[in-house]
Design an enzyme around this catalytic site. Sequence first.
Site, PDB file in Angstrom:
ATOM      1  N   THR A  14       0.814  -1.212   0.000  1.00 19.07           N
ATOM      2  CA  THR A  14       0.000   0.000   0.000  1.00 19.07           C
ATOM      3  C   THR A  14       0.847   1.260   0.000  1.00 19.07           C
ATOM      4  O   THR A  14       0.484   2.273  -0.610  1.00 19.07           O
ATOM      5  CB  THR A  14      -0.946  -0.002   1.222  1.00 19.07           C
ATOM      6  OG1 THR A  14      -1.831  -1.114   1.119  1.00 19.07           O
ATOM      7  CG2 THR A  14      -1.759   1.266   1.297  1.00 19.07           C
ATOM      8  N   SER A  57       1.269  -7.375  -0.854  1.00 22.78           N
ATOM      9  CA  SER A  57       1.939  -8.343   0.021  1.00 22.78           C
ATOM     10  C   SER A  57       1.279  -9.717   0.074  1.00 22.78           C
ATOM     11  O   SER A  57       1.975 -10.712   0.356  1.00 22.78           O
ATOM     12  CB  SER A  57       2.102  -7.776   1.436  1.00 22.78           C
ATOM     13  OG  SER A  57       0.862  -7.550   2.061  1.00 22.78           O
ATOM     14  N   THR A  89       1.255  -4.271   4.402  1.00 20.96           N
ATOM     15  CA  THR A  89       1.069  -4.633   5.804  1.00 20.96           C
ATOM     16  C   THR A  89       0.400  -5.986   6.012  1.00 20.96           C
ATOM     17  O   THR A  89       0.466  -6.546   7.110  1.00 20.96           O
ATOM     18  CB  THR A  89       0.237  -3.560   6.531  1.00 20.96           C
ATOM     19  OG1 THR A  89      -1.043  -3.437   5.900  1.00 20.96           O
ATOM     20  CG2 THR A  89       0.942  -2.212   6.511  1.00 20.96           C
ATOM     21  N   ASP A  90      -0.249  -6.544   4.983  1.00 21.31           N
ATOM     22  CA  ASP A  90      -0.976  -7.804   5.181  1.00 21.31           C
ATOM     23  C   ASP A  90      -0.070  -8.924   5.672  1.00 21.31           C
ATOM     24  O   ASP A  90      -0.511  -9.799   6.436  1.00 21.31           O
ATOM     25  CB  ASP A  90      -1.652  -8.245   3.885  1.00 21.31           C
ATOM     26  CG  ASP A  90      -2.893  -7.430   3.553  1.00 21.31           C
ATOM     27  OD1 ASP A  90      -3.222  -6.508   4.319  1.00 21.31           O
ATOM     28  OD2 ASP A  90      -3.525  -7.708   2.520  1.00 21.31           O
TER      29      ASP A  90
END
Length: 330
Positions: A14, A57, A89-90
Amino acid sequence: MTKPRLLILSLGGTITMLPGDAGGLTPTLGASDLVASVPALAEVAEIEARSLFRLPSPSLAIADVLEVARGVEAGFASGTDGAVVIQGTDTIEETAFLLDLLVAGDKPVVVVGAMRGADAPGADGPANLLAAARVAACPDARGQGTLVVLNYDIHAARFVQKSHTTLPSAFDSPGCGPLGVVAEGRPRFHARVSRLPAWPAGDGAPPPVALIKWAMGDDGRMLAALPDLGYRGVVIEGMGAGHVPAGAAPAVGALAARLPVVLASRVIAGPVFTRTYAYPGSEVDLLQRGAVPAGMLSGLKARLLLGLALRRPLPPGEVGAVQAAFGPYQ
């Protein structure tokens, strides 16, 4: 005064995303774009920026993180003082833990991302990247393994978890809390973690390991199919301190006779027990049937560690190497 040298590797996520032709966010910016958007980075360190991938990710693979680890180690061998890895961030908690396992030595590795796209009002990427660089350049960060920096919090890779889908404060370290904070432009550590042994990145990619989360009423019928699907190991996220229904315990034991089985918990924090409950399906029962306790590791992280431990083939029923791998986390 000579500035430290930092290697910044971008994988996507992101933090790199802008609206695409279809209107939704897609990975667009590279490492040099991100560095250029934060002029204050030049005051922190001499920067070498490289884009390894431009992926969301969820599409990152363990083999990709092995490539990142090798790139970080090569940078350290050439004199780089620290590394910053940018990604979505996932899967930050998984990438960070893998890098913690794979990159040896005391030089800091910091993983960073953002919860808002690069064009969003109040985009958090630039502030997160600057804070991550300051941590990677900080002498106090040495010897603590891989760290995660978001929203000014500094987390240890082995504890950090994503706990919210949208807030900038989306990351916590259950059971431990952040190691520190970046305040007034300076990393301030109020706790430290010990550096644990690293696994060579050059040993190649791990074999497939399944992750099973146990739910009420599940009888374990899927377990028997896992070896034939090509899995070399299994992590079970049991209920509570590491429990399954009594009727499913024989299925766990039968699987443990064929593959290494690691017992974790589906609960957000706390260790798997080893000697408290002794009813059928309890942790004592499952360990007697051949399961190995994951200690304080979440199922996600136990899966990664088990995969590294299984890169060298084990004889059927041999769990000694797996037990040794999880020993430091008990």
